[in-house]
Design an enzyme around this catalytic site. Sequence first.
Site, PDB file in Angstrom:
ATOM      1  N   HIS A  34       0.859  -1.187   0.000  1.00  0.00           N
ATOM      2  CA  HIS A  34       0.000   0.000   0.000  1.00  0.00           C
ATOM      3  C   HIS A  34       0.896   1.238   0.000  1.00  0.00           C
ATOM      4  O   HIS A  34       2.147   1.112  -0.026  1.00  0.00           O
ATOM      5  CB  HIS A  34      -0.943  -0.025   1.200  1.00  0.00           C
ATOM      6  CG  HIS A  34      -0.266  -0.295   2.504  1.00  0.00           C
ATOM      7  ND1 HIS A  34       0.665   0.560   3.056  1.00  0.00           N
ATOM      8  CD2 HIS A  34      -0.348  -1.349   3.357  1.00  0.00           C
ATOM      9  CE1 HIS A  34       1.093   0.072   4.198  1.00  0.00           C
ATOM     10  NE2 HIS A  34       0.513  -1.101   4.400  1.00  0.00           N
ATOM     11  N   HIS A  37       4.030   1.251   2.140  1.00  0.00           N
ATOM     12  CA  HIS A  37       5.202   0.551   1.585  1.00  0.00           C
ATOM     13  C   HIS A  37       5.850   1.404   0.485  1.00  0.00           C
ATOM     14  O   HIS A  37       7.068   1.458   0.376  1.00  0.00           O
ATOM     15  CB  HIS A  37       4.783  -0.789   0.954  1.00  0.00           C
ATOM     16  CG  HIS A  37       4.256  -1.786   1.932  1.00  0.00           C
ATOM     17  ND1 HIS A  37       2.936  -2.176   1.952  1.00  0.00           N
ATOM     18  CD2 HIS A  37       4.870  -2.473   2.914  1.00  0.00           C
ATOM     19  CE1 HIS A  37       2.767  -3.078   2.910  1.00  0.00           C
ATOM     20  NE2 HIS A  37       3.914  -3.274   3.510  1.00  0.00           N
ATOM     21  N   GLN A  61       6.310 -15.688  12.231  1.00  0.00           N
ATOM     22  CA  GLN A  61       5.914 -14.557  13.064  1.00  0.00           C
ATOM     23  C   GLN A  61       4.409 -14.539  13.327  1.00  0.00           C
ATOM     24  O   GLN A  61       3.888 -13.592  13.898  1.00  0.00           O
ATOM     25  CB  GLN A  61       6.411 -13.234  12.476  1.00  0.00           C
ATOM     26  CG  GLN A  61       5.748 -12.803  11.181  1.00  0.00           C
ATOM     27  CD  GLN A  61       6.456 -11.597  10.576  1.00  0.00           C
ATOM     28  OE1 GLN A  61       7.533 -11.708   9.994  1.00  0.00           O
ATOM     29  NE2 GLN A  61       5.866 -10.413  10.702  1.00  0.00           N
ATOM     30  N   GLY A 145       9.312   0.539   8.634  1.00  0.00           N
ATOM     31  CA  GLY A 145       8.340   1.592   8.928  1.00  0.00           C
ATOM     32  C   GLY A 145       8.260   1.860  10.424  1.00  0.00           C
ATOM     33  O   GLY A 145       8.444   0.953  11.242  1.00  0.00           O
ATOM     34  N   ASP A 148       5.358  -0.150  12.911  1.00  0.00           N
ATOM     35  CA  ASP A 148       5.646  -1.252  13.828  1.00  0.00           C
ATOM     36  C   ASP A 148       6.800  -0.797  14.715  1.00  0.00           C
ATOM     37  O   ASP A 148       7.962  -1.129  14.483  1.00  0.00           O
ATOM     38  CB  ASP A 148       6.016  -2.510  13.037  1.00  0.00           C
ATOM     39  CG  ASP A 148       4.839  -2.985  12.209  1.00  0.00           C
ATOM     40  OD1 ASP A 148       3.811  -3.322  12.793  1.00  0.00           O
ATOM     41  OD2 ASP A 148       4.939  -2.980  10.966  1.00  0.00           O
ATOM     42  N   SER A 183      -2.336  -0.211   6.628  1.00  0.00           N
ATOM     43  CA  SER A 183      -1.877  -1.537   7.029  1.00  0.00           C
ATOM     44  C   SER A 183      -2.495  -2.536   6.063  1.00  0.00           C
ATOM     45  O   SER A 183      -3.640  -2.363   5.626  1.00  0.00           O
ATOM     46  CB  SER A 183      -2.365  -1.839   8.453  1.00  0.00           C
ATOM     47  OG  SER A 183      -2.357  -3.238   8.671  1.00  0.00           O
ATOM     48  N   ARG A 185      -3.613  -5.184   6.810  1.00  0.00           N
ATOM     49  CA  ARG A 185      -4.742  -5.838   7.490  1.00  0.00           C
ATOM     50  C   ARG A 185      -6.020  -4.990   7.467  1.00  0.00           C
ATOM     51  O   ARG A 185      -7.075  -5.480   7.857  1.00  0.00           O
ATOM     52  CB  ARG A 185      -4.355  -6.171   8.929  1.00  0.00           C
ATOM     53  CG  ARG A 185      -3.359  -7.318   9.016  1.00  0.00           C
ATOM     54  CD  ARG A 185      -3.129  -7.765  10.440  1.00  0.00           C
ATOM     55  NE  ARG A 185      -2.452  -9.044  10.495  1.00  0.00           N
ATOM     56  CZ  ARG A 185      -1.145  -9.213  10.718  1.00  0.00           C
ATOM     57  NH1 ARG A 185      -0.361  -8.166  10.898  1.00  0.00           N
ATOM     58  NH2 ARG A 185      -0.617 -10.422  10.759  1.00  0.00           N
TER      59      ARG A 185
HETATM   60  O1  PAF Z   1       6.823  -5.545   8.741  1.00  0.00           O
HETATM   61  C1  PAF Z   1       6.681  -6.562   8.050  1.00  0.00           C
HETATM   62  O2  PAF Z   1       6.025  -6.551   7.009  1.00  0.00           O
HETATM   63  C2  PAF Z   1       7.336  -7.855   8.512  1.00  0.00           C
HETATM   64  O3  PAF Z   1       7.300  -7.984   9.884  1.00  0.00           O
HETATM   65  C3  PAF Z   1       8.760  -8.041   7.968  1.00  0.00           C
HETATM   66  C4  PAF Z   1       9.708  -6.989   8.492  1.00  0.00           C
HETATM   67  C5  PAF Z   1       8.739  -8.014   6.447  1.00  0.00           C
HETATM   68  C6  PAF Z   1       9.298  -9.403   8.404  1.00  0.00           C
HETATM   69  O4  PAF Z   1       8.511 -10.440   7.938  1.00  0.00           O
END
Ligand code: PAF
Length: 263
Positions: A34, A37, A61, A145, A148, A183, A185
């Site tokens: 998006h 990014h 993760q 970013g 996070d 995001s 999400r």
């Molecule tokens: O922020 C994210 O999209 C993810 O946590 C990352 C840094 C690509 C690791 O998978």
Amino acid sequence: MKLIRSLPGMRAWTEERRQEGKRIALVPTMGALHAGHLSLIELARRKADLVVVSIYVNPTQFGPKEDLKKYPRPLQQDLQLCREEDVAAVWAPKTLYEKTHSTWVEEDVVSQGGEGAQRPGHLRGVATVVLKLFNVVQPQVAVFGHKDAQQWELVQRVVRDLNVPIQLEAGEIVRDRDGLALSSRNVYLSEKERAAALALPLLLRLAVGRPDAVGWLRRELERAPSLRLDYVEIRNGRLCAAVRVGRTRLLDNVPCGAKQRKI
Ligand code: PAF
């Protein structure tokens, strides 16, 4: 733009570019790109000759009850956006883990509280995959970013502690016109949920400058209709909060002038 799906392919590409004397910036992502990014890609372009975007939905993760399966994966759309942003290569590995993978990057201090407390194993998965991405792409620069906030702090700590020779850069949060932080999400939110979620950026903004910003924000978010509060904390000079709206978890933060932890 080159699309690379294999690990040896990525290594070979990097090796050639390095031999040509090119400076490479990596923007690690999980795809579903998006404008947030895209702003990181733009920052990366200013810091290096060539930009590599990695697209990999990292399974380690995600917790067992989280959204790994339904996480959006619009690869063709992502590739088009990367082409438009003048990205030199997209690395979209099919997998990054051996079946018998058993080595982890575990950080003990920055990972306390926040996401670390709410999502056991999440930050270990992030630190591990980020180091793997760094080891394969071998960029001189990597861009993350501020959205996070704990991840950003964690990556800085890992790079410092493990002597990773990479310059780190962070891009500011990009928001939709209604104030919601972008995001991948957000696509999960219904119209009603999105309306409820707007309390998060609004209250964060209103909290900054109050004598007890954390307490005030915690109380207000607990009272906000349709939101369930996960946590409020000050981290790295930013007031951070995580909430759930329906089944979607949202993170946001704003700079609050608090002292930053020395990395
Ligand atoms: O922020 C994210 O999209 C993810 O946590 C990352 C840094 C690509 C690791 O998978």
